[in-house]
Design a protein around this motif. Sequence first.
Motif, PDB file in Angstrom:
ATOM      1  N   GLU A  87       0.832  -1.197   0.000  1.00  0.00           N
ATOM      2  CA  GLU A  87       0.000   0.000   0.000  1.00  0.00           C
ATOM      3  C   GLU A  87       0.874   1.258   0.000  1.00  0.00           C
ATOM      4  N   GLY A  88       0.508   2.219  -0.845  1.00  0.00           N
ATOM      5  CA  GLY A  88       1.279   3.444  -0.961  1.00  0.00           C
ATOM      6  C   GLY A  88       2.436   3.343  -1.929  1.00  0.00           C
ATOM      7  N   VAL A  89       2.642   2.148  -2.480  1.00  0.00           N
ATOM      8  CA  VAL A  89       3.720   1.950  -3.456  1.00  0.00           C
ATOM      9  C   VAL A  89       3.145   1.506  -4.797  1.00  0.00           C
ATOM     10  N   LEU A  90       2.393   0.404  -4.790  1.00  0.00           N
ATOM     11  CA  LEU A  90       1.776  -0.097  -6.014  1.00  0.00           C
ATOM     12  C   LEU A  90       0.327   0.339  -6.152  1.00  0.00           C
ATOM     13  N   PHE A  91      -0.311   0.613  -5.029  1.00  0.00           N
ATOM     14  CA  PHE A  91      -1.699   1.067  -5.018  1.00  0.00           C
ATOM     15  C   PHE A  91      -1.922   1.829  -3.724  1.00  0.00           C
ATOM     16  N   THR A  92      -2.970   2.636  -3.707  1.00  0.00           N
ATOM     17  CA  THR A  92      -3.221   3.446  -2.516  1.00  0.00           C
ATOM     18  C   THR A  92      -3.716   2.607  -1.355  1.00  0.00           C
ATOM     19  N   GLN A  93      -4.640   1.667  -1.651  1.00  0.00           N
ATOM     20  CA  GLN A  93      -5.221   0.858  -0.587  1.00  0.00           C
ATOM     21  C   GLN A  93      -5.646  -0.494  -1.149  1.00  0.00           C
ATOM     22  N   ASN A  99      -7.498  -6.380  -7.132  1.00  0.00           N
ATOM     23  CA  ASN A  99      -6.473  -5.371  -6.883  1.00  0.00           C
ATOM     24  C   ASN A  99      -5.479  -5.328  -8.032  1.00  0.00           C
ATOM     25  N   ARG A 100      -5.194  -4.108  -8.470  1.00  0.00           N
ATOM     26  CA  ARG A 100      -4.196  -3.952  -9.526  1.00  0.00           C
ATOM     27  C   ARG A 100      -2.871  -4.569  -9.112  1.00  0.00           C
ATOM     28  N   TRP A 101      -2.233  -5.231 -10.070  1.00  0.00           N
ATOM     29  CA  TRP A 101      -0.897  -5.809  -9.934  1.00  0.00           C
ATOM     30  C   TRP A 101      -0.850  -7.102  -9.128  1.00  0.00           C
ATOM     31  N   ILE A 102      -1.941  -7.491  -8.474  1.00  0.00           N
ATOM     32  CA  ILE A 102      -1.909  -8.699  -7.661  1.00  0.00           C
ATOM     33  C   ILE A 102      -2.559  -9.850  -8.432  1.00  0.00           C
ATOM     34  N   TYR A 236       3.317   6.264 -10.883  1.00  0.00           N
ATOM     35  CA  TYR A 236       3.969   5.750 -12.081  1.00  0.00           C
ATOM     36  C   TYR A 236       3.353   4.406 -12.477  1.00  0.00           C
ATOM     37  N   TYR A 237       3.165   3.531 -11.498  1.00  0.00           N
ATOM     38  CA  TYR A 237       2.611   2.214 -11.786  1.00  0.00           C
ATOM     39  C   TYR A 237       1.183   2.307 -12.317  1.00  0.00           C
ATOM     40  N   ASP A 238       0.434   3.323 -11.897  1.00  0.00           N
ATOM     41  CA  ASP A 238      -0.924   3.516 -12.415  1.00  0.00           C
ATOM     42  C   ASP A 238      -0.909   3.760 -13.923  1.00  0.00           C
TER      43      ASP A 238
END
Length: 348
Positions: A87-93, A99-102, A236-238
């Motif tokens: 959280e706070g790196v790849l997604f906000t929460q 979930n994105r990226w998971i 950036y990841y978004d």
Amino acid sequence: METFKILPAHPHPLDGELFSSWFARLAFDNVSKVHSFAIEIFGQQYGHSFWTRDIDCFIDQNRSSQISYRTGINESEIFQTTIRSYEGVLFTQLNSGFNRWILPCGIYHRTRKSNWLVFCPLCLAADQVPYFRKSWRLSLFTVCPTHQIYMLESCPKCSQPINFFRQELGERSKYFVNAITDCAYCKFDLRNSNIKLIALSDSRIIQDIFDLIKKHDDGWWYLKQGQYALPYSFAYYDVIHYLSSFLNSKVGTPLYEEALIDLNFNTSTFLQNRKNQVFEIRSLNERFILLACTLWLLDNWPIRMVELCKKYNLTASKITRSEVLPFWFSKEIDLNLRGIDVIARNFN
């Protein structure tokens, strides 16, 4: 803490280890079946259903405290094994659903039906104590930056998803597990998998992919693109996630084709077999291609992308599709392609 409550074996999580991997090792080291071990730690009601959820994402503080109490391991160390630590790196929460990226688990009872976990056979073979990494749950982790080979997303012998916590299934008397690397279905040792070197002609893009998958644990840092410094954070990841979808759309096809040609990919294979799927459920090979093409498009930002958009008359509104995107991206798109929008409106 009452020392008699501490488990006989209580190994610490290894470097970057995934929660479910560590929990399974705890059970194996305590000569316990994984399902029975969960009941021992959490009690009958919660322990019985423990593996019927994505425990890497949703182990709560109360359960973490219970494990900490039985192992003597600090809760903050346990937290770092979980997906929530992103959280706070790849997604906000972290959300309760998608979930994105998971990589999604596709849970059916206590089984993972989807390819929810990738692995590098050389990493597993090099481990003194083999274990599965937290980063291997990420959909962007398509190659191993250490050994520069493609990751694998299933057992190469039987093609089943990785279910390392079900190795004693159906064997009442089996308490010892040969290795966490054995396939739960065919018993093939994943460390013996054939490897495949990365096939990508552009070394800069290979390095960009390595940077993308190595830096997510570092929090805020910056990528130098020409005269620009882009934030490597969820901002950036978004954009990476958004463009991987955009390239696969009808509007993004010209840019996708340009990238495929320049990177020496087979254009007909990837353009004709496109599916309308979210990034996380695509095959590992599809995810790799989309990531490579997305990073190619952002190379020398914003020059390459702006020039290609102008070449194919792609307006700012067509690129952003009215979505709210991070400022570093939307600012350049609006600034450089706004004129095309104005011409299009006047023409209509």
